[in-house]
Each structure stands twice: as structure tokens, then as C-alpha cells.
Design a protein around this motif. Structure first.
Motif: not given
Length: 407
Positions: A89-93, A96-98, A121-127
Motif C-alpha cells: 500500500t505504501e509503495a502504491t501511494n 502515485r505521488k511520484l 499491477s498498474f504501471i503498464a497503464d502509466e506514462d
């Protein structure tokens, strides 16, 4: 709540040199922010803090040499680091902040598999591009995420080599004591067991401990009564060190093997050198003075001078990622097109600045899964230090094909 690592926070976290949150380079034509999400406090900080230190050191070296060259521009690296405590959870947060607030496109660190898997699990959808260091869970690169690469090989790639080594040494009854509820440790043991069975050996006990446990005498007493001819320990440095100490205190005079990847200084916080004598660590061929190239020796020297203590053996995974990123950006000719940079990473040969000794697949540092490979090695504690004894042969290309088949 995630914290950007300032100088004060670094001191509180026990960081041993300078702030991680910002580069000292001056007079840069342009600035490129890179992010760090890693365990800077807590039990996993024995891996995460050295990685974050290594990233900052690599960034400062690159800046001192003129930065990252793209066209006619030079980009100075500005490091923004957050403490994810090795927690998903901390890593996801943190990530996301970065991405959302700091506008970072390149994110490094990730010593822990749970944290790395959550972000994967979500990085593929990010720039953005994710460069994973020490996290060893197989699934991180088995997904074939196009904008993710990892320098450390998966745990089962190493576990198979370790099992063959222990079997070759004639052990028939091996007891396991480990953090077996952690996926990548369980994968290591499963792969270890398959190769041990081929050599005529077997695992006669699987005892578990929590990563925060420090008294393993009940498990060790139970194991001792089963009369094994070897002990395999898998887990973080500190609990493993307690196991090695307590096994001696209980009079267990059997060979001890481990999968821990800690430095001498980290083990000696808990156990004496005499209690560690003879322990094996069967892991990727990571940094020790005995196994290092000239580049590795220079890294060890520079890190020790800068931070006041030797680097952990696994810390160069993150250091090498910074240089891989530099070369990929320069090859792609852009800092903005993350997809082009991700593609360039997959075409990259191991950079000359790399500390770890990679086994390229088809001449490339990262295979089609985004995975890099090193050889596996047998290290033994002798006279107060880890000594590299021999390579544990592994077939990187065959494993690469196996990894791709899991999709």
C-alpha cells in the motif's frame, strides 16, 4: 502517509550520508527528475536504504560527468525518494505521488517483492518506466510488462542452482527454516527441492518464521530432534542471523546454507563471526570483494567512502538500473517518450558502468520479459567475511524462455 526523504527524515531513518531527496548538481541546462520507492525504514531497510543510497550515488556520478545527453541538451538527474517501508500500500501511494504530483516518469528502487508487485499491477497503464532492483518474485517479470525491467534474477532461477549444489555435496536430509509465507522465498525452496530430489536428497522439515521474529529456538529445537544433515535458511538478514547464532547456541553441528544476501556488517550486528563461520549463502553472484570486477571494487570503495559503511551485496542492482536508464534515454534520444525509452532498455547491452556481472540473452541485458540475469554463486563465511567460492551454473536463455511461457 508517504514521506519524501528530506535530510531530517534521512537522519531519523538511519541514513548514513547526505539527503536522498535532491541532487547537488548545479548549473544544469535541464533537469530530469527520477523517483525512488523503497524501504528506507523498517526491517526491509537493510536492502532498501542501500539501494536508495546507490541510486543517489549513481545520479551524482552521472551529473558530475555532464549528465544525460539528449540531442544538444544535458539533463542533470534530480532524485526524489519516498519511504515505502516495503509495504504494497505504501509503495502504491509513493508511486502515485511520484507520477501524479512530482511528474516523475522514471521510478527505481523496489527491494521487496510485495511492494514491487503492487506497483507492477498498474504501471503498464502509466506514462512511466519502472526499474526494479532487489525484489525477486518471479511474477514481476513473468507478466511481460513492456515498461518494466528488473536487474535481479527471480528467486526460483537461483533456488534451482542452490538445490543442485547442496545435492552435489551429498546431503540427503535437509531441514528448511524460512519466511515461507513470502512468495519468492517459497519459490526458491520449491525450486531447490526439485534439484535436491534429483540428487537423491529430500527436505524433511519446513519450519516457518515471521520476518519480525527473533527467537527461532522452538523451530530449531524441533529440527534438531529430526537429525537432519543440513539446514537451509531463507529470509531477511536479521532473522537469518538470529537463526545462525541460535543454532550454534543449541549445539547444532551441521552445515548451514542460506538465501539472504546480507553484508558482513549486517550479520555481525546479531551474530559473532565465530557463530557465522562456515555458513553458505547461495544467491546471485552479487557484490563481494572476492567476486567483484574492477568496476565492482570501485563501487565498493566509493560507496564506503561516501556513506561510512560498505554497501550491501545486492545494492548494485539499483545502481546498475540508473546507468541502464541513462544509456537507454540517450539511445532513444528523448526523456519524454517513455515508450521509446522502454524499448531502448530492451535493446541495451550491459552498460560498461555495471557492477553486477550479467549474463546477456541474445546480447541484451534485459530479455523480452524485461528480465536481466547474473550467474549464481556459492559464498561462504570464512574468517569474518563472505568469500566467493564458486559459480553455480545456470542457463539464462532457457530460464528466459520458461519465463515467457508463463504468460
Amino acid at each position: 502517509m508517504m514521506r519524501k526523504l528530506t535530510l531530517a527524515a534521512a537522519a531519523l531513518a538511519g541514513a548514513i550520508a547526505g539527503p536522498l531527496g535532491g541532487s547537488s548538481a548545479a548549473a544544469a541546462e535541464r533537469t530530469l527528475r527520477i523517483g525512488v520507492s523503497d524501504a528506507l525504514t523498517g526491517g526491509a531497510s537493510v536492502y532498501g536504504l542501500p539501494q536508495a543510497n546507490a541510486i543517489k550515488m549513481a545520479a551524482d556520478e552521472i551529473n558530475a560527468a555532464g549528465g544525460v545527453k539528449v540531442g544538444g541538451d544535458s539533463y542533470m538527474l534530480d532524485v526524489i525518494a519516498y519511504d515505502d517501508k516495503g509495504n504494497p500500500t505504501e509503495a502504491t501511494n509513493a508511486v502515485r505521488k511520484l507520477i501524479d504530483f512530482d511528474e516523475v516518469k522514471y521510478i527505481l528502487g523496489f527491494c521487496c517483492s510485495g511492494a514491487a508487485s503492487a506497483v507492477a499491477s498498474f504501471i503498464a497503464d502509466e506514462d512511466a518506466v519502472m526499474l526494479v532492483g532487489n525484489a525477486a518474485e518471479r511474477s514481476i517479470t513473468a507478466r511481460g510488462i513492456p515498461n518494466l525491467v528488473r536487474t535481479r534474477p527471480p528467486a526460483d532461477y537461483t533456488g534451482a542452482a542452490a538445490g543442485a549444489f547442496v545435492g552435489k555435496r551429498g546431503h540427503k536430509r535437509v531441514a528448511v527454516l524460512g519466511a515461507l509465507d513470502v512468495g519468492f522465498y517459497a519459490l526458491y525452496v520449491d525450486a531447490f527441492e526439485k534439484e535436491l530430489n534429483k540428487a537423491g536428497g529430500q527436505i524433511i522439515a519446513r519450519e516457518s518464521f515471521g520476518l519480525k521474529d527473533r527467537d527461532m529456538t522452538p523451530q530449531l529445537t524441533k529440527i534438531r530432534e529430526m537429525n537432519p544433515d543440513a539446514l537451509l535458511v531463507v529470509g531477511y538478514v536479521e532473522p537469518a542471523a538470529f537463526i545462525y547464532r541460535q543454532s550454534v547456541e543449541l549445539g547444532m553441528d551441521i552445515p548451514r546454507y542460506g538465501f539472504t544476501s546480507g553484508s558482513e556488517e549486517q550479520f555481525l550486528r546479531v551474530a559473532t563471526s565465530e557463530q557465522m563461520e562456515g555458513v553458505w549463502d547461495l544467491r546471485p553472484t552479487e557484490l563481494t570483494l572476492q567476486s567483484a570486477t574492477e568496476t565492482g571494487l570501485a563501487y565498493h570503495r566509493n560507496y564506503t567512502e561516501r556513506y561510512g559503511m560498505p554497501p550491501s551485496p545486492s545494492s548494485p542492482y539499483a545502481y546498475d538500473n540508473v546507468y541502464a536508464l541513462k544509456h537507454a534515454i540517450e539511445a532513444a534520444g528523448t526523456v519524454d517518450d517513455t515508450r521509446a525509452v522502454a524499448r531502448a532498455l530492451r535493446e541495451l547491452a550491459p552498460p560498461p558502468e555495471a557492477v553486477m556481472q550479467y549474463l546477456p540473452v541474445d546480447g541484451k541485458m534485459f530479455d523480452r520479459n524485461g528480465q536481466a540475469y547474473t550467474a549464481n554463486g556459492a559464498f561462504q563465511w570464512r574468517g569474518g567475511k563472505w568469500v566467493y567460492v564458486e559459480e553455480l551454473p545456470s542457463d539464462a536463455k532457457a530460464y528466459s524462455e520458461f519465463l515467457a511461457s508463463l504468460r
